[in-house]
Design a protein around this motif. Structure first.
Motif, PDB file in Angstrom:
ATOM      1  N   ARG A   1       0.813  -1.231   0.000  1.00 35.33           N
ATOM      2  CA  ARG A   1       0.000   0.000   0.000  1.00 35.33           C
ATOM      3  C   ARG A   1       0.846   1.281   0.000  1.00 35.33           C
ATOM      4  O   ARG A   1       0.536   2.211  -0.752  1.00 35.33           O
ATOM      5  CB  ARG A   1      -0.959   0.001   1.166  1.00 35.33           C
ATOM      6  N   PRO A   2       1.884   1.403   0.824  1.00 35.13           N
ATOM      7  CA  PRO A   2       2.646   2.657   0.836  1.00 35.13           C
ATOM      8  C   PRO A   2       3.255   3.012  -0.529  1.00 35.13           C
ATOM      9  O   PRO A   2       3.508   4.180  -0.810  1.00 35.13           O
ATOM     10  CB  PRO A   2       3.755   2.400   1.850  1.00 35.13           C
ATOM     11  N   PHE A   3       3.450   2.004  -1.366  1.00 36.12           N
ATOM     12  CA  PHE A   3       4.052   2.243  -2.679  1.00 36.12           C
ATOM     13  C   PHE A   3       3.010   2.350  -3.787  1.00 36.12           C
ATOM     14  O   PHE A   3       3.316   2.815  -4.876  1.00 36.12           O
ATOM     15  CB  PHE A   3       5.028   1.115  -3.022  1.00 36.12           C
ATOM     16  N   ALA A   4       1.796   1.897  -3.510  1.00 35.52           N
ATOM     17  CA  ALA A   4       0.780   1.790  -4.560  1.00 35.52           C
ATOM     18  C   ALA A   4       0.349   3.149  -5.110  1.00 35.52           C
ATOM     19  O   ALA A   4       0.274   3.330  -6.329  1.00 35.52           O
ATOM     20  CB  ALA A   4      -0.432   1.024  -4.051  1.00 35.52           C
ATOM     21  N   GLU A   5       0.023   4.080  -4.239  1.00 38.08           N
ATOM     22  CA  GLU A   5      -0.489   5.367  -4.721  1.00 38.08           C
ATOM     23  C   GLU A   5       0.523   6.107  -5.591  1.00 38.08           C
ATOM     24  O   GLU A   5       0.202   6.489  -6.723  1.00 38.08           O
ATOM     25  CB  GLU A   5      -0.937   6.230  -3.548  1.00 38.08           C
ATOM     26  N   PRO A   6       1.769   6.318  -5.124  1.00 38.82           N
ATOM     27  CA  PRO A   6       2.720   7.002  -6.002  1.00 38.82           C
ATOM     28  C   PRO A   6       3.021   6.207  -7.276  1.00 38.82           C
ATOM     29  O   PRO A   6       3.193   6.776  -8.352  1.00 38.82           O
ATOM     30  CB  PRO A   6       3.976   7.171  -5.152  1.00 38.82           C
ATOM     31  N   ARG A   7       3.037   4.892  -7.157  1.00 35.64           N
ATOM     32  CA  ARG A   7       3.290   4.039  -8.312  1.00 35.64           C
ATOM     33  C   ARG A   7       2.190   4.206  -9.349  1.00 35.64           C
ATOM     34  O   ARG A   7       2.459   4.367 -10.537  1.00 35.64           O
ATOM     35  CB  ARG A   7       3.382   2.582  -7.847  1.00 35.64           C
ATOM     36  N   LEU A   8       0.934   4.183  -8.904  1.00 32.33           N
ATOM     37  CA  LEU A   8      -0.187   4.339  -9.835  1.00 32.33           C
ATOM     38  C   LEU A   8      -0.172   5.704 -10.503  1.00 32.33           C
ATOM     39  O   LEU A   8      -0.506   5.832 -11.683  1.00 32.33           O
ATOM     40  CB  LEU A   8      -1.513   4.121  -9.109  1.00 32.33           C
ATOM     41  N   ARG A   9       0.226   6.722  -9.774  1.00 28.35           N
ATOM     42  CA  ARG A   9       0.313   8.073 -10.336  1.00 28.35           C
ATOM     43  C   ARG A   9       1.368   8.121 -11.452  1.00 28.35           C
ATOM     44  O   ARG A   9       1.123   8.652 -12.536  1.00 28.35           O
ATOM     45  CB  ARG A   9       0.625   9.083  -9.236  1.00 28.35           C
TER      46      ARG A   9
ATOM     47  N   THR B   1       2.747   7.856 -17.529  1.00 29.06           N
ATOM     48  CA  THR B   1       3.794   7.350 -18.411  1.00 29.06           C
ATOM     49  C   THR B   1       3.246   6.252 -19.323  1.00 29.06           C
ATOM     50  O   THR B   1       2.983   5.129 -18.872  1.00 29.06           O
ATOM     51  CB  THR B   1       4.963   6.780 -17.563  1.00 29.06           C
ATOM     52  N   PRO B   2       3.064   6.552 -20.614  1.00 31.99           N
ATOM     53  CA  PRO B   2       2.481   5.566 -21.530  1.00 31.99           C
ATOM     54  C   PRO B   2       3.200   4.213 -21.537  1.00 31.99           C
ATOM     55  O   PRO B   2       2.554   3.167 -21.548  1.00 31.99           O
ATOM     56  CB  PRO B   2       2.557   6.249 -22.901  1.00 31.99           C
ATOM     57  N   ALA B   3       4.517   4.220 -21.525  1.00 30.66           N
ATOM     58  CA  ALA B   3       5.251   2.945 -21.556  1.00 30.66           C
ATOM     59  C   ALA B   3       4.981   2.122 -20.304  1.00 30.66           C
ATOM     60  O   ALA B   3       4.862   0.888 -20.366  1.00 30.66           O
ATOM     61  CB  ALA B   3       6.749   3.193 -21.715  1.00 30.66           C
ATOM     62  N   LEU B   4       4.866   2.783 -19.169  1.00 28.27           N
ATOM     63  CA  LEU B   4       4.571   2.067 -17.922  1.00 28.27           C
ATOM     64  C   LEU B   4       3.126   1.571 -17.907  1.00 28.27           C
ATOM     65  O   LEU B   4       2.854   0.490 -17.374  1.00 28.27           O
ATOM     66  CB  LEU B   4       4.847   2.951 -16.708  1.00 28.27           C
ATOM     67  N   ARG B   5       2.212   2.352 -18.487  1.00 27.00           N
ATOM     68  CA  ARG B   5       0.817   1.892 -18.572  1.00 27.00           C
ATOM     69  C   ARG B   5       0.743   0.619 -19.407  1.00 27.00           C
ATOM     70  O   ARG B   5       0.054  -0.337 -19.049  1.00 27.00           O
ATOM     71  CB  ARG B   5      -0.071   2.976 -19.196  1.00 27.00           C
ATOM     72  N   GLU B   6       1.491   0.611 -20.514  1.00 31.67           N
ATOM     73  CA  GLU B   6       1.513  -0.570 -21.377  1.00 31.67           C
ATOM     74  C   GLU B   6       2.076  -1.778 -20.619  1.00 31.67           C
ATOM     75  O   GLU B   6       1.538  -2.883 -20.690  1.00 31.67           O
ATOM     76  CB  GLU B   6       2.344  -0.281 -22.615  1.00 31.67           C
ATOM     77  N   ARG B   7       3.140  -1.559 -19.878  1.00 31.67           N
ATOM     78  CA  ARG B   7       3.749  -2.645 -19.110  1.00 31.67           C
ATOM     79  C   ARG B   7       2.798  -3.143 -18.019  1.00 31.67           C
ATOM     80  O   ARG B   7       2.682  -4.342 -17.768  1.00 31.67           O
ATOM     81  CB  ARG B   7       5.062  -2.165 -18.493  1.00 31.67           C
ATOM     82  N   ASP B   8       2.112  -2.209 -17.367  1.00 30.37           N
ATOM     83  CA  ASP B   8       1.159  -2.573 -16.325  1.00 30.37           C
ATOM     84  C   ASP B   8       0.006  -3.391 -16.903  1.00 30.37           C
ATOM     85  O   ASP B   8      -0.445  -4.365 -16.298  1.00 30.37           O
ATOM     86  CB  ASP B   8       0.640  -1.311 -15.630  1.00 30.37           C
ATOM     87  N   LEU B   9      -0.460  -3.013 -18.093  1.00 30.04           N
ATOM     88  CA  LEU B   9      -1.511  -3.784 -18.759  1.00 30.04           C
ATOM     89  C   LEU B   9      -1.033  -5.192 -19.104  1.00 30.04           C
ATOM     90  O   LEU B   9      -1.790  -6.161 -18.987  1.00 30.04           O
ATOM     91  CB  LEU B   9      -1.986  -3.056 -20.018  1.00 30.04           C
TER      92      LEU B   9
END
Length: 150
Positions: A45-53, A58-66
């Motif tokens: 949880r402590p890392f989730a919010e900043p990570r999601l932001r 960042t399009p490349a990170l969104r693609e990787r997350d998908l």
């Protein structure tokens, strides 16, 4: 989520699906699995919010997350295939993962409620959506209705 946390989450989810009582329906099996993996998620949880932001910006990170999400969803589908027909396993895993993702975002946005409370709400909302949907028509009926009357 770090690669190690992702691996732990995938293992916990698929093991929970495998261990679920045989009489549980696919979505209930997934809800149970997400509940059992709650500890892993709460630890991040402590890392989730900043990570999601950062991912959202960042399009490349969104693609990787998908891609990661698709990989976990496929692992869940594979685990479900041992319990239900393939067509149901894939649909359940994708739908369940979407409800899970929705609950995770709600939990980030509203930390006053537990992740499990958000999961229950998301799955209740999913059930409500399917309960109010009209039944699918048979192909012949749909084609007959689509033809103009002479």
């Amino acid at each position: 989520m770090s690669p190690r946390s992702e691996k732990r989450l995938r293992a916990a989810l698929t093991q929970s699906v495998a261990d679920a009582p045989a009489d549980l329906q696919p979505l209930e099996t997934l809800l149970r699995a997400f509940r059992k993996a709650e500890g892993i998620l709460e630890g991040n949880r402590p890392f989730a919010e900043p990570r999601l932001r950062v991912i959202a910006e960042t399009p490349a990170l969104r693609e990787r997350d998908l891609a990661k999400a698709a990989s976990i969803s496929e692992a869940l589908a594979e685990a479900l295939r041992r319990r239900v027909p393939e067509r149901l396993a894939g649909l359940a895993s994708q739908t369940g993962w979407a409800a899970f993702h929705h609950a995770m975002q709600a939990w980030i946005d509203d930390p006053s409620r537990s992740l499990y409370a958000h999961l229950l709400q998301a799955f209740d909302d999913l059930r409500a959506l399917s309960a109010t949907a009209p039944p699918a028509q048979a192909p012949a009926q749909a084609q007959a209705q689509a033809r103009p009357q002479a």
